[in-house]
Design an enzyme around this catalytic site. Structure first.
Site, PDB file in Angstrom:
ATOM      1  N   GLN A  11       0.815  -1.221   0.000  1.00 36.22           N
ATOM      2  CA  GLN A  11       0.000   0.000   0.000  1.00 36.22           C
ATOM      3  C   GLN A  11       0.849   1.270   0.000  1.00 36.22           C
ATOM      4  O   GLN A  11       0.506   2.262  -0.663  1.00 36.22           O
ATOM      5  CB  GLN A  11      -0.977   0.002   1.178  1.00 36.22           C
ATOM      6  CG  GLN A  11      -0.358   0.017   2.556  1.00 36.22           C
ATOM      7  CD  GLN A  11      -1.401   0.124   3.666  1.00 36.22           C
ATOM      8  OE1 GLN A  11      -2.575   0.355   3.423  1.00 36.22           O
ATOM      9  NE2 GLN A  11      -0.955  -0.048   4.910  1.00 36.22           N
ATOM     10  N   THR A 101       8.493   1.108  12.887  1.00 33.59           N
ATOM     11  CA  THR A 101       7.182   0.984  13.518  1.00 33.59           C
ATOM     12  C   THR A 101       7.159   1.507  14.952  1.00 33.59           C
ATOM     13  O   THR A 101       8.179   1.496  15.653  1.00 33.59           O
ATOM     14  CB  THR A 101       6.753  -0.498  13.525  1.00 33.59           C
ATOM     15  OG1 THR A 101       5.542  -0.658  14.272  1.00 33.59           O
ATOM     16  CG2 THR A 101       7.812  -1.378  14.170  1.00 33.59           C
ATOM     17  N   TYR A 125       8.035  -9.433  15.434  1.00 33.87           N
ATOM     18  CA  TYR A 125       7.917  -8.464  14.347  1.00 33.87           C
ATOM     19  C   TYR A 125       8.641  -7.171  14.721  1.00 33.87           C
ATOM     20  O   TYR A 125       9.455  -6.648  13.949  1.00 33.87           O
ATOM     21  CB  TYR A 125       6.444  -8.178  14.059  1.00 33.87           C
ATOM     22  CG  TYR A 125       6.212  -6.873  13.332  1.00 33.87           C
ATOM     23  CD1 TYR A 125       6.518  -6.732  11.980  1.00 33.87           C
ATOM     24  CD2 TYR A 125       5.693  -5.768  14.016  1.00 33.87           C
ATOM     25  CE1 TYR A 125       6.321  -5.531  11.324  1.00 33.87           C
ATOM     26  CE2 TYR A 125       5.493  -4.562  13.363  1.00 33.87           C
ATOM     27  CZ  TYR A 125       5.809  -4.446  12.020  1.00 33.87           C
ATOM     28  OH  TYR A 125       5.621  -3.244  11.383  1.00 33.87           O
ATOM     29  N   TRP A 150       0.040   2.485  12.612  1.00 33.50           N
ATOM     30  CA  TRP A 150      -1.322   2.213  12.149  1.00 33.50           C
ATOM     31  C   TRP A 150      -1.542   2.771  10.735  1.00 33.50           C
ATOM     32  O   TRP A 150      -2.452   3.554  10.475  1.00 33.50           O
ATOM     33  CB  TRP A 150      -2.340   2.781  13.128  1.00 33.50           C
ATOM     34  CG  TRP A 150      -2.406   2.034  14.423  1.00 33.50           C
ATOM     35  CD1 TRP A 150      -1.612   0.992  14.818  1.00 33.50           C
ATOM     36  CD2 TRP A 150      -3.308   2.279  15.508  1.00 33.50           C
ATOM     37  NE1 TRP A 150      -1.967   0.560  16.084  1.00 33.50           N
ATOM     38  CE2 TRP A 150      -2.997   1.332  16.535  1.00 33.50           C
ATOM     39  CE3 TRP A 150      -4.322   3.199  15.729  1.00 33.50           C
ATOM     40  CZ2 TRP A 150      -3.681   1.287  17.749  1.00 33.50           C
ATOM     41  CZ3 TRP A 150      -5.013   3.163  16.944  1.00 33.50           C
ATOM     42  CH2 TRP A 150      -4.698   2.212  17.930  1.00 33.50           C
TER      43      TRP A 150
END
Length: 278
Positions: A11, A101, A125, A150
């Protein structure tokens, strides 16, 4: 200025491609099949042939729960892949842009996480992403690391898409109410990244939309904007008993980045509304 984009079918990769096509950038985008970042020989040959000025790494293993079992795959892409890109970027003196992240934090801080806070990842992760950050910083000076949270955009690889699918099948949707972070659009990430590159920025920064929300608030806001009327039940993180432990609070401040760039990064609600209108 010539760019390479990895992870072209994800994405974020798709958002970059759509955006920079309009701006007329000179770029080449590679899907995972075309450029497996974990394969050093392929990475080396490709980067030496293209000789980009900037490499934007959108390749990532993002299956948080599966990473507890597929640990090797997570490290292969999120750690070894970054190391490979960093080595090759160093040789041709290219700048490497990489995305990490909010999950590198453990959620115990009372307040917004800043770039100066020490990471303490809770799952495999997040560990694979943090090790990727560390290797990049060890092997390259000309880098940009953006920690995001997110992330959502066009396509089926995000929470909002899953939420719409759940809404089709259920009248009552259980959503976690005790997990907080910052919903961040791929458009915001692309726009801020390109502005940072234009200013010659290097280093590690938190790149999120502004404000924060629980996952429950985010879901409720999205379904309201989309006109989808379902009952959203506020559940607890513990109710789901997921394989990977997640921080309950991973809200990051984007203040450092927005001050350097001289720009106000949009609030998550404002950006979500624009996303739903498109």
């Amino acid at each position: 200025m010539k760019l390479i984009i990895t992870g072209a079918q994800g994405q974020l990769g798709r958002e970059f491609i759509a955006y920079i096509k309009e701006k007329g950038f000179d770029f080449i985008a590679f899907s995972k099949k075309e450029l497996d970042v974990s394969n050093f020989v392929v990475v080396y040959q490709t980067i030496k042939a293209v000789k980009p000025d900037i490499i934007i790494n959108c390749s990532a293993y993002n299956h948080v729960d599966l990473a507890e079992k597929e640990t090797y795959l997570a490290y292969k892409i999120n750690t070894i892949g970054v190391y490979n890109l960093a080595n090759c970027a160093s040789e041709i003196k290219a700048r490497l842009v990489h995305y990490s992240t909010d999950y590198v934090f453990d959620g115990t801080k009372q307040g917004f996480y800043t770039e100066e806070d020490d990471p303490n990842p809770l799952n495999e992760y997040a560990k694979s992403k943090l090790y990727g950050e560390t290797l990049l910083q060890d092997f390259l000076d000309n880098y940009l690391i953006f920690r995001t949270s997110w992330v959502y955009g066009a396509g089926a690889q995000n929470f909002l898409y899953k939420l719409e699918q759940w809404a089709k099948d259920h009248e009552i949707i259980k959503i976690v109410v005790d997990e907080f972070s910052v919903p961040t659009s791929t458009r915001t990430i692309v726009e801020v990244t390109l502005k940072a590159l234009d200013m010659g920025l290097t280093g590690l920064y938190h790149l999120t939309n502004s404000g924060y929300a629980s996952r429950y608030e985010w879901a409720k806001e999205y379904l309201t904007l989309k006109g989808i009327k379902k009952l959203i039940y506020p559940a607890l993180q513990a109710d789901f008993n997921l394989p990977a432990k997640r921080p309950k609070w991973s809200v990051m401040s984007n203040e450092k980045l927005s001050k350097i760039l001289g720009t106000d990064i949009p609030d998550w609600k404002h950006e979500l509304k624009k996303f739903c209108e498109n």
